[in-house]
Design a protein around this motif. Structure first.
Motif, PDB file in Angstrom:
ATOM      1  N   LEU A  93       5.339  -6.748   2.630  1.00  0.00           N
ATOM      2  CA  LEU A  93       5.326  -8.198   1.061  1.00  0.00           C
ATOM      3  C   LEU A  93       3.254  -7.881   2.522  1.00  0.00           C
ATOM      4  CD1 LEU A  93       5.112  -7.651  -1.544  1.00  0.00           C
ATOM      5  CD2 LEU A  93       6.311 -10.207  -1.443  1.00  0.00           C
ATOM      6  N   GLN A  94       3.539  -8.791   3.377  1.00  0.00           N
ATOM      7  CA  GLN A  94       1.887  -8.962   4.137  1.00  0.00           C
ATOM      8  C   GLN A  94       1.095  -8.341   4.317  1.00  0.00           C
ATOM      9  OE1 GLN A  94       3.176 -12.489   7.175  1.00  0.00           O
ATOM     10  NE2 GLN A  94       2.012 -10.560   8.598  1.00  0.00           N
ATOM     11  N   ALA A  95       2.029  -6.972   4.817  1.00  0.00           N
ATOM     12  CA  ALA A  95       1.091  -6.121   5.306  1.00  0.00           C
ATOM     13  C   ALA A  95       0.189  -5.694   3.634  1.00  0.00           C
ATOM     14  CB  ALA A  95       1.394  -4.597   5.179  1.00  0.00           C
ATOM     15  N   VAL A  96       0.782  -5.611   2.617  1.00  0.00           N
ATOM     16  CA  VAL A  96       0.315  -5.188   1.454  1.00  0.00           C
ATOM     17  C   VAL A  96      -1.076  -5.437   0.695  1.00  0.00           C
ATOM     18  CG1 VAL A  96       0.979  -5.178  -1.204  1.00  0.00           C
ATOM     19  CG2 VAL A  96       2.270  -3.588   0.738  1.00  0.00           C
ATOM     20  N   LEU A  97      -0.577  -7.215   0.648  1.00  0.00           N
ATOM     21  CA  LEU A  97      -1.052  -8.969   0.479  1.00  0.00           C
ATOM     22  C   LEU A  97      -2.598  -8.486   1.256  1.00  0.00           C
ATOM     23  CD1 LEU A  97       0.428 -10.960  -0.477  1.00  0.00           C
ATOM     24  CD2 LEU A  97       0.640  -9.949  -1.859  1.00  0.00           C
ATOM     25  N   ASN A  98      -2.337  -7.852   2.925  1.00  0.00           N
ATOM     26  CA  ASN A  98      -4.002  -8.027   3.411  1.00  0.00           C
ATOM     27  C   ASN A  98      -4.367  -6.456   3.208  1.00  0.00           C
ATOM     28  OD1 ASN A  98      -3.646  -9.884   5.106  1.00  0.00           O
ATOM     29  ND2 ASN A  98      -2.257  -9.308   6.268  1.00  0.00           N
ATOM     30  N   GLN A  99      -3.702  -5.655   2.990  1.00  0.00           N
ATOM     31  CA  GLN A  99      -4.476  -4.779   1.938  1.00  0.00           C
ATOM     32  C   GLN A  99      -5.255  -4.785   1.036  1.00  0.00           C
ATOM     33  OE1 GLN A  99      -2.313  -0.828   1.712  1.00  0.00           O
ATOM     34  NE2 GLN A  99      -2.169  -0.518   3.768  1.00  0.00           N
ATOM     35  N   LEU A 100      -4.529  -5.555   0.158  1.00  0.00           N
ATOM     36  CA  LEU A 100      -5.558  -5.972  -0.869  1.00  0.00           C
ATOM     37  C   LEU A 100      -7.135  -7.059  -1.195  1.00  0.00           C
ATOM     38  CD1 LEU A 100      -2.615  -6.720  -3.539  1.00  0.00           C
ATOM     39  CD2 LEU A 100      -3.723  -4.461  -3.384  1.00  0.00           C
TER      40      LEU A 100
END
Ligand SMILES: Nc1ncnc2c1ncn2[C@@H]1O[C@H](COP(=O)(O)OP(=O)(O)OP(=O)(O)O)[C@@H](O)[C@H]1O
Ligand SMILES: [Mg+2]
Length: 432
Positions: A93-100
Motif C-alpha cells: 500500500l505504501q508503494a501504491v500511494l507513492n506511485q499515485l
C-alpha cells in the motif's frame, strides 16, 4: 514476411490487440462509471496462469485513463502494482500511494505536505508505525496486541487516501480526476493475504461514508488464493465483484489471431481459421504462442495450410517441453493414460468418471491409469461429483496441439469416444 510479429506470449497484450472478454469489459466499465459518481466498487479477477488476468487489468487501466466517450469519458488516477513473494501488505500500500502521488498535480502535492506532516516528507510517504513493524519478527506480528499497530496503519492509509481524493477533486480544470483506480496483481504472493479484504472493505466504506467514494481496487490472483483472501472477513465478499476468467469461446479466440494478422496485413482463410484455432483450447497464452509461430513461419503475408501445420508443430513442441513432459508422454506410443487425457482434452469440459469408463469400454481404474493420472496431477477429480478435468487449459492445448499434429488422428478410436461423450453431454447436460 510481416513487418514485425504482433504476437508475444511473454508480454501483456496492448489495448489495440486485446481481443474478446467483451462481457467482462462492459461490466467493469459500468462499475467504473458509478465509481466516477462516488459509488465505490472493488473487483477480484481470478483464474489460472496465463488465462488473461493481467491483460484484462491493463485494458481496464487504459479505459479508466482514456477520457474517451467510448469508455464513458473516464479519467481516473491509476496505479498498478505486482505483489512480490512474501511481501507484507503495508509495503504494498505504501508503494501504491507513492506511485499515485508521483502522478499528482502540484497543488495536490502541496495539500499533502500541509496536511500530513511527518507521514509525507519530501514527496514520499512512509507509514509511522511501519518501521516498528519491519523490525518486529514474524512471530511477534501474530501476537495479540499488535492490533493497535494495524489500526494505526489503517488510519494512516485512510488519511492519505482522503487527502489524495480531496486533492484531485479540488484541482483546477484539466488537472482534475474522476477518482482512484488501484490494481494489485499477484495477490497470492502477499504474506498476510487473510487481512487484506477486510482492510480494503473498511477503507472504501469509510471513504464512501465521508463522501469520497471515488475509489476502486482491483485484486488479481489465482483462484485458490481468493478463498484465503476472503477468509478473514466473509462480508467483504459483498464489496467485491468477482470476475472468474476461463478459456475463451471460439469467436473470441479467433479474434486474438485475426487482430494480430490484420495489424501486420497478413491474409488468412477464415474457414481454415475456424477449425485450426481449436488447438489452443481458447487459452490466451497458447493463442499467443500459436500466433507468434504462424507469423514466424509465414513467408508471403498469407497464412496457408503449410504454415498452420508447421506453426502448430512448433507451438506444440514449445509448450510440451515446458512443464508437461512428466505428465504426458509426448514421444512414446500412447497408453491408456494418454488416451484418457486425449479424450478429456477433446471434450474440453469436465467428464463424469462413469461416463468415461463406459464409453471407453476399458478399465480406467487400473493402477497405472486414472489413479496415476490423479497422483501426478495431470487429471483432477471433483470429490463430490466424480467429474474429471485436465490439470489446466495450457496442458489441454499442449495435448490438442500434439494430437492434431499427427495425420490420421481423426481415425483414432479415442477420437470417436470423445465425439460420443460430447454428444451425450450435450443431450444430457445435467450429467456434467
Ligand atoms: N484478451 C486477450 N487478447 C489477446 N491476448 C491476450 C488476452 N488475454 C491474454 N492475452 C495474452 O495471453 C498471455 C497471458 O495473459 P496474461 O499474462 O494476462 O495472463 P495472467 O492470467 O495474468 O497469467 P499469470 O497468472 O501467469 O500472471 C499474454 O501474452 C497476454 O498478452
Ligand atoms: Mg498476470
Amino acid at each position: 514476411m510481416a513487418l514485425f510479429n504482433p504476437f508475444n506470449p511473454n508480454s501483456t497484450v496492448t489495448p489495440a490487440l486485446f481481443a474478446g472478454r467483451s462481457q467482462q469489459m462492459l461490466q467493469i466499465l459500468q462499475k467504473l462509471a458509478q465509481v466516477k459518481r462516488g459509488m465505490p466498487s472493488n473487483f477480484i479477477f481470478h483464474g489460472e496462469r496465463g488465462i488473461g488476468k493481467t491483460a484484462l487489468a491493463k485494458l481496464t487501466l487504459f479505459m479508466a485513463e482514456s477520457r474517451d466517450p467510448v469508455f464513458k469519458d473516464l479519467n481516473f488516477l491509476t496505479s498498478y502494482y505486482s505483489v512480490e513473494k512474501g511481501q507484507h501488505f503495508k509495503t504494498v500500500l505504501q508503494a501504491v500511494l507513492n506511485q499515485l502521488t508521483d502522478k499528482l498535480p502540484k497543488t495536490s502535492i502541496d495539500r499533502l505536505t500541509d496536511r500530513l506532516g511527518d507521514l509525507f516528507k519530501k514527496g514520499k510517504f512512509s507509514f509511522g508505525a511501519f518501521g516498528v513493524t519491519m523490525e518486529t519478527s514474524p512471530e511477534q506480528m501474530e501476537l495479540p496486541g499488535i492490533d493497535g499497530l494495524e489500526q494505526y496503519f489503517k488510519d494512516q492509509a485512510l488519511s492519505v487516501l482522503t487527502n489524495i481524493l480531496l486533492g484531485i477533486k479540488e484541482s483546477k480544470e484539466g488537472e482534475r480526476y474522476d477518482g482512484l483506480l488501484i490494481v494489485l496483481d499477484e495477490i497470492h504472493n502477499a504474506r498476510d493475504i487473510k487481512g487484506i479484504a477486510q482492510l480494503l472493505r473498511s477503507i472504501t466504506t469509510t471513504l464512501d461514508v465521508n463522501g469520497l467514494g471515488n475509489i476502486s481496487f482491483i485484486i488479481i490472483g489465482y483462484s485458490e488464493a481468493i478463498h484465503s483472501f476472503f477468509e478473514g472477513d466473509p462480508s467483504a465478499r459483498r464489496s467485491f465483484d468477482t470476475i472468474h476468467l476461463t478459456s475463451m469461446p471460439p469467436e473470441e479466440a479467433k479474434e486474438v489471431l485475426t487482430k494480430g494478422f490484420d495489424q501486420v496485413q497478413v491474409k488468412y482463410d477464415s474457414n481454415e481459421l475456424d477449425t485450426k484455432v481449436q488447438v489452443a483450447g481458447g487459452y490466451p497464452h497458447s493463442l499467443q504462442v500459436l500466433g507468434h509461430n504462424l507469423i514466424e513461419v509465414d513467408t508471403d503475408n498469407a497464412i496457408n495450410s503449410d504454415d498452420w501445420n508447421e506453426a502448430i508443430g512448433n507451438a506444440a513442441r514449445e509448450l510440451q517441453t515446458k512443464d508437461f513432459s512428466n505428465l504426458y508422454d509426448f514421444k512414446g506410443k500412447p497408453k491408456m493414460r494418454e488416451e484418457i487425457m486425449n479424450i478429456l482434452a477433446l471434450v474440453g469440459t469436465s467428464v463424469p468418471r462413469k461416463l468415461l469408463a463406459k464409453q471407453m469400454g476399458k478399465n480406467i481404474y487400473s493402477p497405472s491409469s486414472l489413479p496415476e493420472l490423479k497422483k501426478s496431477g495431470a487429471v483432477r477429480e471433483d470429490p463430490e461429483s466424480g467429474n474429471l478435468l485436465l490439470h489446466s487449459s495450457l496442458f489441454r492445448s499442449a495435448i490438442l496441439l500434439h494430437v492434431f499434429k499427427k495425420p490420421g488422428a481423426i481415425a483414432e478410436p479415442w477420437m470417436r469416444t470423445a465425439g460420443n461423450i460430447i454428444k451425450i453431454l450435450q443431450e444430457r447436460p445435467n450429467e456434467e
